[in-house]
Design a protein around this motif. Structure first.
Motif, PDB file in Angstrom:
ATOM      1  N   PHE A   1       0.831  -1.209   0.000  1.00  0.00           N
ATOM      2  CA  PHE A   1       0.000   0.000   0.000  1.00  0.00           C
ATOM      3  C   PHE A   1       0.864   1.256   0.000  1.00  0.00           C
ATOM      4  N   LYS A   2       1.982   1.218   0.741  1.00  0.00           N
ATOM      5  CA  LYS A   2       2.879   2.377   0.768  1.00  0.00           C
ATOM      6  C   LYS A   2       3.456   2.634  -0.620  1.00  0.00           C
ATOM      7  N   SER A   3       3.839   1.582  -1.313  1.00  0.00           N
ATOM      8  CA  SER A   3       4.421   1.759  -2.644  1.00  0.00           C
ATOM      9  C   SER A   3       3.389   2.303  -3.628  1.00  0.00           C
ATOM     10  N   ILE A   4       2.136   1.894  -3.477  1.00  0.00           N
ATOM     11  CA  ILE A   4       1.080   2.421  -4.347  1.00  0.00           C
ATOM     12  C   ILE A   4       0.913   3.923  -4.122  1.00  0.00           C
TER      13      ILE A   4
ATOM     14  N   LEU B   1       3.943   5.732  -5.708  1.00  0.00           N
ATOM     15  CA  LEU B   1       3.927   5.723  -7.165  1.00  0.00           C
ATOM     16  C   LEU B   1       2.769   6.536  -7.731  1.00  0.00           C
ATOM     17  N   ASN B   2       1.696   6.658  -6.961  1.00  0.00           N
ATOM     18  CA  ASN B   2       0.531   7.426  -7.388  1.00  0.00           C
ATOM     19  C   ASN B   2       0.693   8.925  -7.128  1.00  0.00           C
TER      20      ASN B   2
ATOM     21  N   GLY C   1       3.496   9.648 -10.203  1.00  0.00           N
ATOM     22  CA  GLY C   1       2.261  10.196 -10.761  1.00  0.00           C
ATOM     23  C   GLY C   1       1.473   9.209 -11.606  1.00  0.00           C
ATOM     24  N   LEU C   2       1.613   7.917 -11.327  1.00  0.00           N
ATOM     25  CA  LEU C   2       0.890   6.900 -12.088  1.00  0.00           C
ATOM     26  C   LEU C   2      -0.560   6.835 -11.615  1.00  0.00           C
ATOM     27  N   GLY C   3      -1.502   6.900 -12.561  1.00  0.00           N
ATOM     28  CA  GLY C   3      -2.923   6.883 -12.220  1.00  0.00           C
ATOM     29  C   GLY C   3      -3.304   5.664 -11.415  1.00  0.00           C
TER      30      GLY C   3
ATOM     31  N   VAL D   1      -7.975   0.639  -6.871  1.00  0.00           N
ATOM     32  CA  VAL D   1      -6.909  -0.252  -7.316  1.00  0.00           C
ATOM     33  C   VAL D   1      -7.570  -1.521  -7.823  1.00  0.00           C
ATOM     34  N   ARG D   2      -7.156  -1.986  -8.977  1.00  0.00           N
ATOM     35  CA  ARG D   2      -7.771  -3.181  -9.546  1.00  0.00           C
ATOM     36  C   ARG D   2      -7.370  -4.417  -8.753  1.00  0.00           C
TER      37      ARG D   2
END
Length: 198
Positions: free
Chosen positions: A25-28, A31-32, A38-40, A65-66
């Protein structure tokens, strides 16, 4: 490194993501973050064997998140043989968690289903699977088993896979037979580790 932009990230193949939930979750979030990668958020997928607490935690985050779930069997008896995690989180518990996730995110769930000849690929299994998934918005990936020398399972025949897919489609379960890549060099899904360990 490759000179190509990365536009999708799938958490899988390095262990169960929800058993390292905090770091995932931290990495998401990193990265988001617009000031970082800035990844959607809809370009992230978490693939799980069915760790219910992680699915519920993802639902509580209420970010789309998928989610991809490795199912591989439509009933507890068979799934417990194929996937021991089912003994801890049986299908009734897993399906309830998926409903909560979908209610929170409104997102379709991908179901991964490995097709093994004479094991989980009968017409009865197809009807069971459709019943199990009823009421959920899902997309089923039917994955032909990638065999290795000395393995206990065999790939379902093309005819059995097609018949399975036809039943799901008839019952309004969206599905696709996954295109195979890498089996000719023992590098397809499920093959690499087995070959390396021999």
């Amino acid at each position: 490194f490759t000179g190509q932009d990365i536009d999708n990230i799938v958490y899988m193949g390095m262990g169960e993501p929800f058993l390292n939930q905090e770091a995932v979750f931290k990495s998401i979030r990193i990265l988001n973050e617009p000031k970082m990668r800035g990844l959607g958020i809809r370009h992230f997928t978490i693939s799980t064997a069915g760790v219910v607490p992680g699915i519920l935690a993802l639902a509580e985050m209420k970010i789309p998140v998928r989610l991809s779930v490795s199912l591989h069997a439509p009933n507890d008896q068979l799934r417990s043989k194929l996937m021991p995690i089912n003994k801890q989180y049986p299908l009734s518990t897993l399906m309830e968690a998926l409903r909560k996730y979908q209610s929170a995110t409104k997102d379709r769930i991908t179901i991964e289903y490995l097709m093994m000849n004479g094991v989980n690929d009968s017409t009865e299994h197809a009807y069971e699977l459709a019943t199990l998934l009823s009421g959920l918005s899902v997309y089923v990936n039917l994955i032909p088993y990638n065999g290795v020398p000395g393995g206990n399972f065999k790939r379902s025949t093309d005819g059995r896979i097609k018949a399975f897919a036809d039943i799901l489609s008839k019952l309004n379960i969206e599905c696709e037979i996954r295109r195979e890549r890498g089996s000719d060099i023992n590098a397809a899904c499920g093959q690499l580790r087995r070959v390396m360990n021999q």
